[in-house]
Every structure is written in C-alpha cells, then in structure tokens.
Design a protein around this motif. Structure first.
Motif, PDB file in Angstrom:
ATOM      1  N   THR A 120       0.835  -1.206   0.000  1.00 16.91           N
ATOM      2  CA  THR A 120       0.000   0.000   0.000  1.00 16.91           C
ATOM      3  C   THR A 120       0.868   1.253   0.000  1.00 16.91           C
ATOM      4  OG1 THR A 120      -1.804  -1.138   1.129  1.00 16.91           O
ATOM      5  CG2 THR A 120      -1.775   1.265   1.284  1.00 16.91           C
ATOM      6  N   ILE A 121       1.908   1.264   0.797  1.00 16.41           N
ATOM      7  CA  ILE A 121       2.817   2.415   0.833  1.00 16.41           C
ATOM      8  C   ILE A 121       3.446   2.619  -0.536  1.00 16.41           C
ATOM      9  CG2 ILE A 121       4.985   3.311   1.784  1.00 16.41           C
ATOM     10  CD1 ILE A 121       4.229   1.784   4.407  1.00 16.41           C
ATOM     11  N   ILE A 122       3.947   1.556  -1.140  1.00 18.16           N
ATOM     12  CA  ILE A 122       4.594   1.653  -2.449  1.00 18.16           C
ATOM     13  C   ILE A 122       3.598   2.139  -3.498  1.00 18.16           C
ATOM     14  CG2 ILE A 122       5.717   0.322  -4.288  1.00 18.16           C
ATOM     15  CD1 ILE A 122       7.479   0.941  -1.812  1.00 18.16           C
ATOM     16  N   GLU A 123       2.394   1.593  -3.476  1.00 19.90           N
ATOM     17  CA  GLU A 123       1.383   2.002  -4.458  1.00 19.90           C
ATOM     18  C   GLU A 123       1.035   3.479  -4.323  1.00 19.90           C
ATOM     19  OE1 GLU A 123      -1.501  -0.989  -3.364  1.00 19.90           O
ATOM     20  OE2 GLU A 123      -1.223  -2.002  -5.284  1.00 19.90           O
ATOM     21  N   ASN A 124       1.017   3.979  -3.111  1.00 21.14           N
ATOM     22  CA  ASN A 124       0.670   5.379  -2.879  1.00 21.14           C
ATOM     23  C   ASN A 124       1.818   6.336  -3.168  1.00 21.14           C
ATOM     24  OD1 ASN A 124      -1.943   4.745  -2.097  1.00 21.14           O
ATOM     25  ND2 ASN A 124      -1.397   4.568   0.050  1.00 21.14           N
TER      26      ASN A 124
END
Length: 183
Positions: A69-73
């Motif tokens: 989720t962090i990477i996607e954001n």
C-alpha cells in the motif's frame, strides 16, 4: 544499520533477534521518515520475510500488504519495486496453496511487465509462466497451456531452444498434453 544486523541474525537462524532488530529499525524509520515512506515499506517487507520464513503467514501477509500500500501510494504504478513487492506476496500465497489469491497478483505482475518491458521481454515470459502455473493448479488447463505457449515462444526467441527456461516451458506444455490427450 539495525536492518543490516538483522540480516546477519537471520542468516544464523536467530529469528527472534532478527525480528527485534527489524522492529527497532522500523520504529526509528517511522519516527524519522513517517509511516508512509518507501523506506518504511522496505523495513515492513523485511519483517514480513522473517515471519514468512517462520511460517507465520498471517503476520507476513499483513506486513506485505501494508508495504505494498505504501509503495502504491508513493510510486508510479509500474515501478519495478512494486513488482518486487507483488512477487513476494504471490510467493507467500503460493507457499500456502492459496492459488485463488495468488492468481490476481500474478495477473497484475504480468500486466505491469507487458506494459513496461514489452510483450517479448524475458520478464514477461517469466510472468506468463508463473501465471500458467496458477491456472494449472486451478485445473484451468487451456488457460495454462496458452500462457505456457506464449512464454515458450518468447524464451525460444530470446534464449534459444536448449536453454533451461525454454525447456521448462516446453516440459509444462508436454505435461499438460499428456495429462489431457485430445486437447
């Protein structure tokens, strides 16, 4: 430094110490850079690896999803780091036999490779082969064969007919044909 020390502890089989070190590194990174920083995601991923190696799959999955989720954001949707994180999640599902959960992750990896690497790239072939493995596990032989054949064609052109990866794709197709004559 703590994260690197955890790798040593992990290599020596001292998972308890490795987890303590990674958790401490995570606390520092979150304080310094915030909970949504890509470096935080890297530490979360490393902690997930430790849990996966101990077969604490639920804990590993939660950490991988949080890191993802962090990477996607933070990063572009086609970023190579995103693919790396997705592969780790797919491998976790594969190890648990959760093919229904692995399949959409493998499909996403293939889509990213096709869009960023191209239809004839070896990364695309590898993704096709992994996706075909999922379809085979699910009993979807026609879909598996289609993806194995695509992988085979790329590998033959890029690596030659005698390369181990090419032979692996060919073997999977032969196995499918043997198991289901008349297809």
């Amino acid at each position: 430094m703590l994260n690197k020390m955890s790798f040593y502890a992990q290599d020596t089989g001292d998972y308890e110490t490795a987890i303590i070190l990674v958790r401490y590194a995570l606390r520092i990174i979150e304080e310094q850079l915030g909970p949504d920083h890509p470096n935080t995601a890297a530490i979360l991923n490393n902690l997930g690896v430790l849990y996966q190696e101990q077969e604490k799959f639920e804990e590993a999955e939660a950490l991988y999803l949080q890191a993802l989720t962090i990477i996607e954001n933070q990063l572009h949707a086609d970023n190579a780091l995103l693919v790396t994180r997705l592969k780790r999640l797919a491998q976790l599902y594969q190890k648990q036999g959760k093919i229904d959960q692995e399949l959409p992750v493998r499909q996403r990896i293939l889509s990213i490779h096709e869009n960023t690497r191209g239809l004839e790239h070896l990364d695309t072939a590898s993704s096709l082969h992994s996706l075909a493995d999922c379809y085979q596990e699910l009993g979807q032989r026609q879909r598996a064969r289609f993806h194995y054949e695509r992988a085979l064609h790329i590998r033959e052109r890029q690596l030659g007919s005698e390369h181990p990866d090419t032979r692996q794709s060919r073997l999977q197709i032969e196995k499918l044909l043997h198991d289901q004559p008349g297809e």
